[in-house]
Design a protein around this motif. Structure first.
Motif, PDB file in Angstrom:
ATOM      1  N   VAL A 163      85.703  30.303  38.613  1.00 27.92           N
ATOM      2  CA  VAL A 163      85.593  31.140  37.417  1.00 27.92           C
ATOM      3  C   VAL A 163      84.420  32.076  37.672  1.00 27.92           C
ATOM      4  CG1 VAL A 163      85.173  31.239  34.938  1.00 27.92           C
ATOM      5  CG2 VAL A 163      86.493  29.336  35.913  1.00 27.92           C
ATOM      6  N   MET A 164      84.713  33.363  37.738  1.00 28.55           N
ATOM      7  CA  MET A 164      83.668  34.357  37.979  1.00 28.55           C
ATOM      8  C   MET A 164      83.349  35.064  36.670  1.00 28.55           C
ATOM      9  SD  MET A 164      83.514  37.512  40.697  1.00 28.55           S
ATOM     10  CE  MET A 164      84.678  38.534  39.812  1.00 28.55           C
ATOM     11  N   VAL A 165      82.067  35.048  36.308  1.00 25.99           N
ATOM     12  CA  VAL A 165      81.622  35.728  35.093  1.00 25.99           C
ATOM     13  C   VAL A 165      80.991  37.050  35.503  1.00 25.99           C
ATOM     14  CG1 VAL A 165      80.145  35.604  33.059  1.00 25.99           C
ATOM     15  CG2 VAL A 165      81.309  33.538  33.901  1.00 25.99           C
ATOM     16  N   THR A 166      81.552  38.132  34.943  1.00 24.67           N
ATOM     17  CA  THR A 166      81.159  39.480  35.314  1.00 24.67           C
ATOM     18  C   THR A 166      80.659  40.250  34.101  1.00 24.67           C
ATOM     19  OG1 THR A 166      82.836  39.469  37.044  1.00 24.67           O
ATOM     20  CG2 THR A 166      82.018  41.608  36.381  1.00 24.67           C
ATOM     21  N   ALA A 167      79.578  41.010  34.296  1.00 25.64           N
ATOM     22  CA  ALA A 167      79.082  41.931  33.271  1.00 25.64           C
ATOM     23  C   ALA A 167      79.722  43.285  33.545  1.00 25.64           C
ATOM     24  CB  ALA A 167      77.565  42.029  33.322  1.00 25.64           C
ATOM     25  N   THR A 177      68.195  38.379  32.134  1.00 21.59           N
ATOM     26  CA  THR A 177      68.261  37.007  32.612  1.00 21.59           C
ATOM     27  C   THR A 177      69.522  36.339  32.094  1.00 21.59           C
ATOM     28  OG1 THR A 177      65.854  36.839  32.680  1.00 21.59           O
ATOM     29  CG2 THR A 177      67.091  34.773  32.631  1.00 21.59           C
ATOM     30  N   ALA A 178      70.343  35.867  33.019  1.00 22.40           N
ATOM     31  CA  ALA A 178      71.532  35.096  32.655  1.00 22.40           C
ATOM     32  C   ALA A 178      71.113  33.640  32.552  1.00 22.40           C
ATOM     33  CB  ALA A 178      72.616  35.252  33.716  1.00 22.40           C
ATOM     34  N   GLU A 179      71.618  32.966  31.518  1.00 24.68           N
ATOM     35  CA  GLU A 179      71.331  31.550  31.351  1.00 24.68           C
ATOM     36  C   GLU A 179      72.643  30.809  31.167  1.00 24.68           C
ATOM     37  OE1 GLU A 179      68.135  28.614  29.310  1.00 24.68           O
ATOM     38  OE2 GLU A 179      68.583  30.462  28.235  1.00 24.68           O
ATOM     39  N   LEU A 180      72.787  29.689  31.856  1.00 20.88           N
ATOM     40  CA  LEU A 180      73.967  28.838  31.730  1.00 20.88           C
ATOM     41  C   LEU A 180      73.573  27.602  30.950  1.00 20.88           C
ATOM     42  CD1 LEU A 180      74.454  30.678  34.295  1.00 20.88           C
ATOM     43  CD2 LEU A 180      76.115  28.960  34.948  1.00 20.88           C
ATOM     44  N   LEU A 181      74.310  27.348  29.866  1.00 21.97           N
ATOM     45  CA  LEU A 181      74.049  26.215  28.994  1.00 21.97           C
ATOM     46  C   LEU A 181      75.158  25.193  29.128  1.00 21.97           C
ATOM     47  CD1 LEU A 181      72.952  28.957  27.587  1.00 21.97           C
ATOM     48  CD2 LEU A 181      72.536  27.465  25.674  1.00 21.97           C
ATOM     49  N   GLY A 186      73.615  50.477  39.389  1.00 22.87           N
ATOM     50  CA  GLY A 186      73.707  51.870  38.945  1.00 22.87           C
ATOM     51  C   GLY A 186      74.571  52.035  37.711  1.00 22.87           C
ATOM     52  N   PRO A 187      74.481  53.215  37.102  1.00 20.79           N
ATOM     53  CA  PRO A 187      75.277  53.480  35.901  1.00 20.79           C
ATOM     54  C   PRO A 187      76.771  53.388  36.199  1.00 20.79           C
ATOM     55  CG  PRO A 187      74.032  55.435  36.586  1.00 20.79           C
ATOM     56  CD  PRO A 187      73.678  54.333  37.515  1.00 20.79           C
ATOM     57  N   GLY A 188      77.508  52.804  35.273  1.00 22.36           N
ATOM     58  CA  GLY A 188      78.956  52.683  35.421  1.00 22.36           C
ATOM     59  C   GLY A 188      79.407  51.522  36.270  1.00 22.36           C
ATOM     60  N   ALA A 189      78.468  50.799  36.892  1.00 23.74           N
ATOM     61  CA  ALA A 189      78.826  49.675  37.755  1.00 23.74           C
ATOM     62  C   ALA A 189      78.999  48.409  36.926  1.00 23.74           C
ATOM     63  CB  ALA A 189      77.756  49.455  38.821  1.00 23.74           C
ATOM     64  N   ALA A 190      79.817  47.516  37.449  1.00 24.06           N
ATOM     65  CA  ALA A 190      79.939  46.163  36.897  1.00 24.06           C
ATOM     66  C   ALA A 190      79.223  45.239  37.875  1.00 24.06           C
ATOM     67  CB  ALA A 190      81.405  45.776  36.770  1.00 24.06           C
ATOM     68  N   VAL A 191      78.868  44.048  37.417  1.00 16.31           N
ATOM     69  CA  VAL A 191      78.205  43.110  38.318  1.00 16.31           C
ATOM     70  C   VAL A 191      78.756  41.699  38.102  1.00 16.31           C
ATOM     71  CG1 VAL A 191      76.221  42.745  36.778  1.00 16.31           C
ATOM     72  CG2 VAL A 191      75.978  42.284  39.207  1.00 16.31           C
ATOM     73  N   ALA A 192      79.179  41.076  39.208  1.00 22.26           N
ATOM     74  CA  ALA A 192      79.578  39.670  39.181  1.00 22.26           C
ATOM     75  C   ALA A 192      78.280  38.874  39.097  1.00 22.26           C
ATOM     76  CB  ALA A 192      80.358  39.304  40.433  1.00 22.26           C
ATOM     77  N   VAL A 193      78.068  38.193  37.988  1.00 19.63           N
ATOM     78  CA  VAL A 193      76.793  37.532  37.734  1.00 19.63           C
ATOM     79  C   VAL A 193      76.757  36.160  38.390  1.00 19.63           C
ATOM     80  CG1 VAL A 193      75.207  36.745  35.940  1.00 19.63           C
ATOM     81  CG2 VAL A 193      76.600  38.785  35.554  1.00 19.63           C
ATOM     82  N   VAL A 194      77.679  35.279  38.000  1.00 17.39           N
ATOM     83  CA  VAL A 194      77.726  33.919  38.544  1.00 17.39           C
ATOM     84  C   VAL A 194      79.173  33.500  38.714  1.00 17.39           C
ATOM     85  CG1 VAL A 194      75.529  33.140  37.547  1.00 17.39           C
ATOM     86  CG2 VAL A 194      77.646  32.830  36.264  1.00 17.39           C
ATOM     87  N   GLU A 195      79.375  32.476  39.534  1.00 10.72           N
ATOM     88  CA  GLU A 195      80.693  31.853  39.626  1.00 10.72           C
ATOM     89  C   GLU A 195      80.507  30.351  39.556  1.00 10.72           C
ATOM     90  OE1 GLU A 195      82.557  33.012  43.301  1.00 10.72           O
ATOM     91  OE2 GLU A 195      81.186  31.837  44.527  1.00 10.72           O
ATOM     92  N   LYS A 225      80.373  23.395  40.874  1.00 13.98           N
ATOM     93  CA  LYS A 225      79.075  23.929  41.270  1.00 13.98           C
ATOM     94  C   LYS A 225      78.971  25.333  40.699  1.00 13.98           C
ATOM     95  CE  LYS A 225      77.126  22.621  45.137  1.00 13.98           C
ATOM     96  NZ  LYS A 225      76.777  22.472  46.555  1.00 13.98           N
ATOM     97  N   VAL A 226      77.758  25.829  40.598  1.00 18.10           N
ATOM     98  CA  VAL A 226      77.523  27.195  40.142  1.00 18.10           C
ATOM     99  C   VAL A 226      76.765  27.944  41.241  1.00 18.10           C
ATOM    100  CG1 VAL A 226      75.387  26.568  38.926  1.00 18.10           C
ATOM    101  CG2 VAL A 226      76.592  28.630  38.283  1.00 18.10           C
ATOM    102  N   ARG A 227      77.163  29.198  41.466  1.00 24.30           N
ATOM    103  CA  ARG A 227      76.517  30.051  42.466  1.00 24.30           C
ATOM    104  C   ARG A 227      76.066  31.337  41.783  1.00 24.30           C
ATOM    105  NH1 ARG A 227      80.341  30.545  46.372  1.00 24.30           N
ATOM    106  NH2 ARG A 227      79.413  28.833  47.505  1.00 24.30           N
ATOM    107  N   ALA A 228      74.828  31.723  42.034  1.00 23.70           N
ATOM    108  CA  ALA A 228      74.311  33.009  41.558  1.00 23.70           C
ATOM    109  C   ALA A 228      74.842  34.097  42.483  1.00 23.70           C
ATOM    110  CB  ALA A 228      72.786  32.990  41.572  1.00 23.70           C
ATOM    111  N   LEU A 229      75.429  35.144  41.919  1.00 22.66           N
ATOM    112  CA  LEU A 229      76.042  36.187  42.736  1.00 22.66           C
ATOM    113  C   LEU A 229      75.231  37.486  42.752  1.00 22.66           C
ATOM    114  CD1 LEU A 229      79.789  35.691  41.756  1.00 22.66           C
ATOM    115  CD2 LEU A 229      78.645  34.962  43.862  1.00 22.66           C
TER     116      LEU A 229
END
Length: 165
Positions: free
Chosen positions: A65-69, A76-80, A96-105, A114-118
């Motif tokens: 499961v990939m969480v993307t902004a 700061t991303a926090e996982l609860l 940069g502007p207009g970009a998306a970012v894969a935060v964690v998976e 398991k969780v990985r910081a991306l």
């Protein structure tokens, strides 16, 4: 105790439920198979600033499961865990502007997760995420607007002259 990860680091995720919080970000959780393509045809969830995941309820075909902004917000991303306790933190680098970012998976390992910081940027924004993973990410509902400020107080009325006799 909350563990802080840097991009590429991983750790065991011990809860069957997870909330990923990233203040102000339009988040989307993508259910991916071993080939990195979406397996359910739609995101597991989306939200402004937070998205919750029921890992125990996912079919075996979902290996990651990939969480993307979608709007590239860097905070700061926090996982609860299922009790609402912060377990993992990660600060993705600004993009940069207009970009998306894969935060964690979150990904399956044996009988657990398991969780990985991306922190991986998609320069083409949400369209690039859709093209690479084969799932429409669509717009994320905006946060509720802030309440309007209170109306200013009206100045006091002028005094009324006494009535004539």
């Amino acid at each position: 105790m909350t563990e802080t990860l840097v991009a590429g680091q991983n750790t065991v995720w011990g809860s069957p439920w997870c909330a990923v919080e990233l203040p102000g970000a339009a988040l989307v959780a993508l259910p991916l198979g071993p080939d990195g393509r979406a397996v359910l045809g739609q995101p597991l969830g989306s939200g402004r600033g937070s998205v919750g995941l029921d890992l125990a309820g996912l079919p075996a075909a979902v290996t990651t499961v990939m969480v993307t902004a979608l709007d590239g917000v860097a905070a700061t991303a926090e996982l609860l865990d299922g009790r609402g306790v912060g377990v993992v933190r990660f600060v993705p680098a600004p993009v940069g502007p207009g970009a998306a970012v894969a935060v964690v998976e979150l990904y399956r390992r044996g009988d657990g997760w398991k969780v990985r910081a991306l922190g991986r940027a998609y320069g083409g924004g949400p369209a690039a995420v859709e093209a690479l993973h084969g799932v429409p990410v669509g717009p994320v509902a905006p946060a509720a607007p802030a309440p309007p400020p209170p109306a200013p107080l009206a100045p006091p009325a002028p005094p009324v002259p006494p009535a004539a006799p």
